[in-house]
Design a protein around this motif. Sequence first.
Motif, short mmCIF file in Angstrom:
data_model
loop_
_atom_site.label_atom_id
_atom_site.label_comp_id
_atom_site.label_asym_id
_atom_site.label_seq_id
_atom_site.Cartn_x
_atom_site.Cartn_y
_atom_site.Cartn_z
N PHE A 153 0.83 -1.19 0.00
CA PHE A 153 0.00 0.00 0.00
C PHE A 153 0.87 1.24 0.00
CE2 PHE A 153 -2.50 -3.36 1.73
CZ PHE A 153 -3.77 -3.15 1.24
N GLY A 154 0.40 2.27 -0.74
CA GLY A 154 0.95 3.56 -0.46
C GLY A 154 1.42 4.42 -1.58
N ILE A 155 1.81 3.93 -2.75
CA ILE A 155 2.37 4.86 -3.72
C ILE A 155 1.76 4.61 -5.06
CG2 ILE A 155 4.34 3.43 -4.34
CD1 ILE A 155 4.31 7.18 -4.04
N LEU A 156 2.04 5.44 -6.00
CA LEU A 156 1.33 5.42 -7.24
C LEU A 156 2.23 5.33 -8.44
CD1 LEU A 156 2.07 8.49 -8.25
CD2 LEU A 156 0.71 8.91 -6.23
N LYS A 201 1.73 -2.91 -10.61
CA LYS A 201 0.58 -2.09 -10.98
C LYS A 201 -0.19 -1.71 -9.73
CE LYS A 201 -2.55 -5.98 -11.94
NZ LYS A 201 -3.41 -6.61 -12.97
N CYS A 202 -1.21 -0.87 -9.90
CA CYS A 202 -1.99 -0.45 -8.74
C CYS A 202 -3.47 -0.49 -9.04
CB CYS A 202 -1.58 0.95 -8.29
SG CYS A 202 -2.10 2.25 -9.41
N THR A 203 -4.24 -0.48 -7.97
CA THR A 203 -5.69 -0.52 -8.06
C THR A 203 -6.27 0.08 -6.79
OG1 THR A 203 -7.58 -2.00 -8.46
CG2 THR A 203 -5.81 -2.85 -7.07
N ASN A 204 -7.60 0.20 -6.74
CA ASN A 204 -8.32 0.60 -5.52
C ASN A 204 -7.89 1.97 -5.00
OD1 ASN A 204 -9.58 -1.87 -5.67
ND2 ASN A 204 -8.27 -2.85 -4.14
N TYR A 205 -8.13 2.98 -5.82
CA TYR A 205 -7.88 4.36 -5.36
C TYR A 205 -8.91 4.74 -4.30
CZ TYR A 205 -8.09 9.40 -5.10
OH TYR A 205 -8.13 10.68 -4.63
N GLU A 206 -8.45 5.40 -3.25
CA GLU A 206 -9.36 5.92 -2.23
C GLU A 206 -8.66 7.00 -1.43
OE1 GLU A 206 -12.12 4.44 1.58
OE2 GLU A 206 -10.91 3.00 0.45
N SER A 207 -9.20 8.20 -1.50
CA SER A 207 -8.74 9.34 -0.69
C SER A 207 -7.24 9.55 -0.77
CB SER A 207 -9.17 9.13 0.77
OG SER A 207 -10.57 9.07 0.87
N GLY A 208 -6.73 9.62 -1.97
CA GLY A 208 -5.32 9.92 -2.15
C GLY A 208 -4.38 8.74 -2.06
N THR A 209 -4.90 7.55 -1.82
CA THR A 209 -4.05 6.37 -1.72
C THR A 209 -4.47 5.34 -2.76
OG1 THR A 209 -5.48 5.25 -0.10
CG2 THR A 209 -3.76 6.72 0.76
N VAL A 210 -3.54 4.46 -3.07
CA VAL A 210 -3.82 3.36 -3.98
C VAL A 210 -3.23 2.09 -3.39
CG1 VAL A 210 -3.90 4.74 -6.09
CG2 VAL A 210 -1.72 3.83 -5.28
N GLN A 211 -3.72 0.97 -3.88
CA GLN A 211 -3.18 -0.32 -3.48
C GLN A 211 -2.22 -0.80 -4.58
OE1 GLN A 211 -6.08 -3.43 -3.20
NE2 GLN A 211 -4.72 -4.83 -2.14
N VAL A 212 -0.99 -1.06 -4.18
CA VAL A 212 0.04 -1.47 -5.13
C VAL A 212 0.20 -2.98 -5.08
CG1 VAL A 212 2.47 -1.26 -5.75
CG2 VAL A 212 1.22 0.72 -4.92
N VAL A 213 0.23 -3.59 -6.24
CA VAL A 213 0.33 -5.05 -6.34
C VAL A 213 1.55 -5.40 -7.17
CG1 VAL A 213 -0.79 -7.15 -7.15
CG2 VAL A 213 -2.18 -5.29 -6.18
N ILE A 214 2.40 -6.27 -6.62
CA ILE A 214 3.58 -6.74 -7.32
C ILE A 214 3.28 -8.12 -7.90
CG2 ILE A 214 6.05 -7.22 -7.13
CD1 ILE A 214 5.67 -4.49 -6.13
N GLU A 215 3.43 -8.27 -9.18
CA GLU A 215 3.14 -9.54 -9.84
C GLU A 215 4.34 -10.02 -10.63
OE1 GLU A 215 -0.20 -8.51 -12.28
OE2 GLU A 215 -1.61 -9.29 -10.80
#
Length: 459
Positions: free
Chosen positions: A7-10, A133-147
Amino acid sequence: MKMLKLFGILFFCGLLTPSQEVLSGLSCAVSPGAMRNVLSGAILQNGLLQQHLQSLVLPNIVGEGGLLNAPISITGLHLLKAQFPELSVMLLPGIGVQMTIAAKLELRGNSLIGLLSEIINILVDVTITANIKCTNYESGTVQVVIEDCLCVFGAVKIKLLSGLLSLSVNDLVHNQLTAALPRLLCSVINIVINLVNIQLLGTLNAVIPVGTTGTIQYQLASLPFTSGLFLGLDLDGVVQQMGGSIIPHDSSSSALPPLLDKLLLLGLRQSFLNAVLSLLIQGQPQMFTCVPENFSGANQLKEAVMAALPAGCSSCPRTGPLNIKITLSGNPLISLEVNKATLKLSVMIQLFIEHLDGSVLNLLLLKADLGLNVRVSITESRLLLAVSLSSTTFSLESSDVGISNISSLKPHCSNVLVEKLLPLVNGFLSIGIPLPNVLGIQLINADIQILAGLLVILV
């Protein structure tokens, strides 16, 4: 490998298409080269990856195949040194970012081959590739996923002091090591990227003071998106008076120009700039006496005012000090056209006499609508504006003594504005508009382009 969610960056993120929401504030385009520099600095040059690789706990290597098929045992295997000759970044449209790190690892441990115990050194060339990549934007944050973290091994060289090493030992070490290292290395990469995420998030979601009058809160406004040429980011800029309310600015759509060979493009929308200017340009009314010590055309202005007094006005003062009061009226408005920025500013100019008993006689109340040319520059991550007078339109608001013709007063009042108001406005503007520190990319030797409704900074 189990998918790990961070979590945390874009800056690693990717979507199928750019955000469809019309946003106010700022838009950014970051080149692959800039991202490579940012990641290389944060992960490699600062020693972050080296530091976390030092804590690698490698499994023991055991088996048969030494001299005369003697048992083999390699224990205490640890990282002695690591070199990272290359880090590369590729943008994957609609997917995200692919980061590749080439590494040369030197491992050391204790070996027991048959009855012979000695130090063993193992040199490993490995290329680590991760799709992020990232997904699930909410209030200035995104969820980062490493694949798809993959490790591709090159040469594996094994050295013993005695030099006694059979092919079977070589194969055993190679097979067990290359089976264990991918999981360990990818785990370290995840930890390191998570720490970098936290570090770089602060460059985007931040509250920055604007002098003593208020703040700008920058925040990621939507999910980032990737094309093959750049990473796109939209930021909201919330402008708030100190201890007061938020200054609204409307939404407007602005297309960014091509990034070309630049590292970073930062586009500031006209509506956002107007909100910040209304925070910067404010202050108490200016009051001063119409004397040469205060401005150069004082005598000429006073003579023009006296000449404009109605001939039959018995109550009109012909002597005594003339006072001037200049008050800002309404909000400043900047207008961005191709290669041109202008600022519209309205002020009220009151010319009055103050009697001994404290009462005020309003000789004239004028409204002045100013057109100001704007010069733009960048200094220390701040956008600096400076203005000069281009045009002035005067209108008579009121006169307690019946003055109706102000044509002879206009040039003298313009001089007052140039000498007394413009230095004040430029003083307000000298604070500058603080800009977001996007991914830590320094705004050095920046180029500025002015487009319709958009001010563009290119680095």
